[in-house]
Design a protein around this motif. Sequence first.
Motif, mmCIF file in Angstrom:
data_model
loop_
_atom_site.group_PDB
_atom_site.id
_atom_site.type_symbol
_atom_site.label_atom_id
_atom_site.label_comp_id
_atom_site.label_asym_id
_atom_site.label_seq_id
_atom_site.Cartn_x
_atom_site.Cartn_y
_atom_site.Cartn_z
ATOM 1 N N ILE A 159 0.810 -1.216 0.000
ATOM 2 C CA ILE A 159 0.000 0.000 0.000
ATOM 3 C C ILE A 159 0.844 1.268 0.000
ATOM 4 C CG2 ILE A 159 -1.915 -1.165 1.162
ATOM 5 C CD1 ILE A 159 -1.063 0.439 3.716
ATOM 6 N N ASP A 160 2.153 1.122 0.135
ATOM 7 C CA ASP A 160 3.014 2.303 0.165
ATOM 8 C C ASP A 160 4.457 1.868 -0.009
ATOM 9 O OD1 ASP A 160 3.678 4.976 0.350
ATOM 10 O OD2 ASP A 160 2.649 5.304 2.244
ATOM 11 N N GLU A 161 5.326 2.814 -0.282
ATOM 12 C CA GLU A 161 6.758 2.550 -0.353
ATOM 13 C C GLU A 161 7.506 3.656 0.372
ATOM 14 O OE1 GLU A 161 8.305 2.573 -4.360
ATOM 15 O OE2 GLU A 161 7.374 4.491 -4.859
ATOM 16 N N HIS A 162 8.712 3.330 0.826
ATOM 17 C CA HIS A 162 9.528 4.295 1.562
ATOM 18 C C HIS A 162 10.990 4.072 1.205
ATOM 19 C CE1 HIS A 162 11.223 6.760 4.694
ATOM 20 N NE2 HIS A 162 11.826 5.724 5.239
ATOM 21 N N PHE A 163 11.707 5.158 0.966
ATOM 22 C CA PHE A 163 13.146 5.092 0.677
ATOM 23 C C PHE A 163 13.891 5.634 1.887
ATOM 24 C CE2 PHE A 163 11.134 4.846 -3.386
ATOM 25 C CZ PHE A 163 11.966 4.073 -4.183
ATOM 26 N N LYS A 346 -1.078 -17.212 -14.912
ATOM 27 C CA LYS A 346 -1.386 -16.717 -13.577
ATOM 28 C C LYS A 346 -0.935 -15.269 -13.492
ATOM 29 C CE LYS A 346 -0.290 -17.577 -8.686
ATOM 30 N NZ LYS A 346 0.509 -18.426 -7.744
ATOM 31 N N MET A 347 -1.777 -14.438 -12.876
ATOM 32 C CA MET A 347 -1.405 -13.046 -12.685
ATOM 33 C C MET A 347 -2.077 -12.531 -11.426
ATOM 34 S SD MET A 347 -2.274 -9.712 -15.029
ATOM 35 C CE MET A 347 -2.503 -8.129 -14.233
ATOM 36 N N LYS A 348 -1.342 -11.782 -10.628
ATOM 37 C CA LYS A 348 -1.885 -11.223 -9.387
ATOM 38 C C LYS A 348 -1.303 -9.836 -9.164
ATOM 39 C CE LYS A 348 -2.128 -11.989 -4.378
ATOM 40 N NZ LYS A 348 -1.671 -12.849 -3.243
ATOM 41 N N ILE A 349 -2.184 -8.848 -9.023
ATOM 42 C CA ILE A 349 -1.751 -7.499 -8.666
ATOM 43 C C ILE A 349 -1.604 -7.465 -7.153
ATOM 44 C CG2 ILE A 349 -2.392 -5.066 -8.612
ATOM 45 C CD1 ILE A 349 -3.930 -5.514 -11.207
ATOM 46 N N ILE A 350 -0.412 -7.158 -6.668
ATOM 47 C CA ILE A 350 -0.180 -7.186 -5.222
ATOM 48 C C ILE A 350 -0.096 -5.792 -4.619
ATOM 49 C CG2 ILE A 350 0.916 -9.453 -5.226
ATOM 50 C CD1 ILE A 350 3.604 -8.085 -5.166
ATOM 51 N N GLY A 351 -0.478 -4.782 -5.399
ATOM 52 C CA GLY A 351 -0.556 -3.465 -4.798
ATOM 53 C C GLY A 351 -0.429 -2.313 -5.772
ATOM 54 N N THR A 352 -1.235 -1.288 -5.555
ATOM 55 C CA THR A 352 -1.102 -0.004 -6.232
ATOM 56 C C THR A 352 -0.959 1.043 -5.146
ATOM 57 O OG1 THR A 352 -2.460 -0.725 -8.103
ATOM 58 C CG2 THR A 352 -2.220 1.650 -7.778
ATOM 59 N N TYR A 353 0.050 1.897 -5.267
ATOM 60 C CA TYR A 353 0.395 2.791 -4.157
ATOM 61 C C TYR A 353 1.017 4.076 -4.708
ATOM 62 C CZ TYR A 353 4.488 -0.061 -5.275
ATOM 63 O OH TYR A 353 5.480 -0.745 -5.948
ATOM 64 N N PRO A 354 1.018 5.139 -3.923
ATOM 65 C CA PRO A 354 1.576 6.412 -4.402
ATOM 66 C C PRO A 354 3.060 6.297 -4.736
ATOM 67 C CG PRO A 354 0.286 6.726 -2.384
ATOM 68 C CD PRO A 354 0.466 5.250 -2.551
ATOM 69 N N LYS A 355 3.454 6.928 -5.807
ATOM 70 C CA LYS A 355 4.876 6.970 -6.176
ATOM 71 C C LYS A 355 5.605 7.874 -5.186
ATOM 72 C CE LYS A 355 6.091 7.334 -10.521
ATOM 73 N NZ LYS A 355 6.396 7.914 -11.868
ATOM 74 N N HIS A 356 6.671 7.359 -4.573
ATOM 75 C CA HIS A 356 7.394 8.119 -3.566
ATOM 76 C C HIS A 356 8.160 9.278 -4.220
ATOM 77 C CE1 HIS A 356 10.174 9.016 -0.270
ATOM 78 N NE2 HIS A 356 9.364 8.348 0.520
ATOM 79 N N PRO A 357 8.189 10.447 -3.573
ATOM 80 C CA PRO A 357 8.917 11.601 -4.132
ATOM 81 C C PRO A 357 10.382 11.310 -4.424
ATOM 82 C CG PRO A 357 7.523 12.302 -2.310
ATOM 83 C CD PRO A 357 7.476 10.795 -2.334
ATOM 84 N N PHE A 358 10.975 10.334 -3.732
ATOM 85 C CA PHE A 358 12.373 9.980 -3.967
ATOM 86 C C PHE A 358 12.603 9.628 -5.436
ATOM 87 C CE2 PHE A 358 15.867 6.949 -4.265
ATOM 88 C CZ PHE A 358 16.847 7.518 -3.463
ATOM 89 N N ARG A 359 11.600 9.025 -6.079
ATOM 90 C CA ARG A 359 11.738 8.619 -7.488
ATOM 91 C C ARG A 359 11.863 9.827 -8.410
ATOM 92 N NH1 ARG A 359 10.478 3.304 -8.594
ATOM 93 N NH2 ARG A 359 9.512 2.102 -6.927
ATOM 94 N N LEU A 360 11.360 10.950 -7.992
ATOM 95 C CA LEU A 360 11.393 12.141 -8.840
ATOM 96 C C LEU A 360 12.761 12.794 -8.875
ATOM 97 C CD1 LEU A 360 7.990 13.719 -7.761
ATOM 98 C CD2 LEU A 360 8.448 12.133 -9.638
ATOM 99 N N LYS A 361 13.675 12.315 -8.018
ATOM 100 C CA LYS A 361 15.020 12.894 -7.984
ATOM 101 C C LYS A 361 15.855 12.468 -9.171
ATOM 102 C CE LYS A 361 15.143 13.168 -2.923
ATOM 103 N NZ LYS A 361 15.829 12.735 -1.686
ATOM 104 N N GLY A 362 15.357 11.451 -9.912
ATOM 105 C CA GLY A 362 16.062 11.013 -11.102
ATOM 106 C C GLY A 362 17.222 10.136 -10.797
#
Length: 362
Positions: A159-163, A346-362
């Motif tokens: 449900i979320d990610e953290h760097f 077989k396919m299973k979606i295990i989560g959709t969550y907000p993209k962490h701002p850390f990813r925007l740093k490039g």
Amino acid sequence: MNGFGQRLRRARKRVGMTQQDLAVSLKVTQPTVNRWETGAVDPPRRRIVLAGRLLGVTPAWLEFGDEEKVSRMENEHQMHRAGREGRIAYQGVPGAYSHLSCANVFPKMEPVAYATFEAAFNAVEDGDADLAMIPIENSLGGRVADIHHLLPNSNLYIIDEHFQPVQHQLLAVEGATLDQIREVRSHEQALAQCRDLVAELGIKAVQRGDTAGAASEVAELGDPTIAAIASSLAGETYGLQSLRGRIEDRIGNTTRFVVLSRRREEPDLRDGPCMTSLIFQVRSVPASLYKSLGGFATNSVNITKLESYIVDASFTVAQFYAEIEGHPAEKNVDLAFDELQYFSSKMKIIGTYPKHPFRLKG
């Protein structure tokens, strides 16, 4: 046939629709509907919503069966991440970087330590904890292998990610000085990441199972000649002083964590960009992987991670863990998932969550 598949089949038959009728209405193929009903693959969230409207049932009933339970869980998880309360599980001992991540992201939650990743997963599944903070990869050490084998078989969702920046401290008992240190203890990766300091001080490096455990050991020994490499939280937890901070050879060492929950929580598309994690197995035919991923290219969906794992003794069946930029409710993502499902067993979606701002740093 899983619970979702049984409920979909029952609702479809109640209104007198065949699999082909439902497939036409949902703009998918009849084999796709059949795979949903047998539990071979999970449909995208958007399809569940549309199917509910067509069959006169709610998406919540199709997914969970118990609407009161769903309503209760939704109310419990409406708070923003920083305002959440309850218990959050992590693997390790107090003062570990996983503990630090829990404290940084969910300051109102009670962090609870578990000896193994499996125990942390089970704590959430059994209701002993509300969430789990689990490391999935490190910028230097690579992926955490155990997690990718536990996720497919669990009933948890991301449900979320953290760097979390890994900023090592040289910790020792109160009163110790830098020139007294003769030995330093820590996890092998932490020692490897601080080779320059070890060489500069000319001290002996001793491996331990984890960084926070080494700090606990140093505090218990009370020997001013023995130090530990661990987090600032470990120093606070065990009453140790920091003789030097930011001692890692390479600045920028970061561990990515995922937050797991018993229920899927999909962010609103209007709230910002999202990530989606999924697991799938392709049919054992030539070019199946190539064809299954074609929909992502034609629909302009970016795949940020794709990793494979052998899952059978004959070494012929591969399971894939993937992460993509986007939300299943977006049309291009939905179309890409439809194509992936067609070529997947077989396919299973295990989560959709907000993209962490850390990813925007490039």
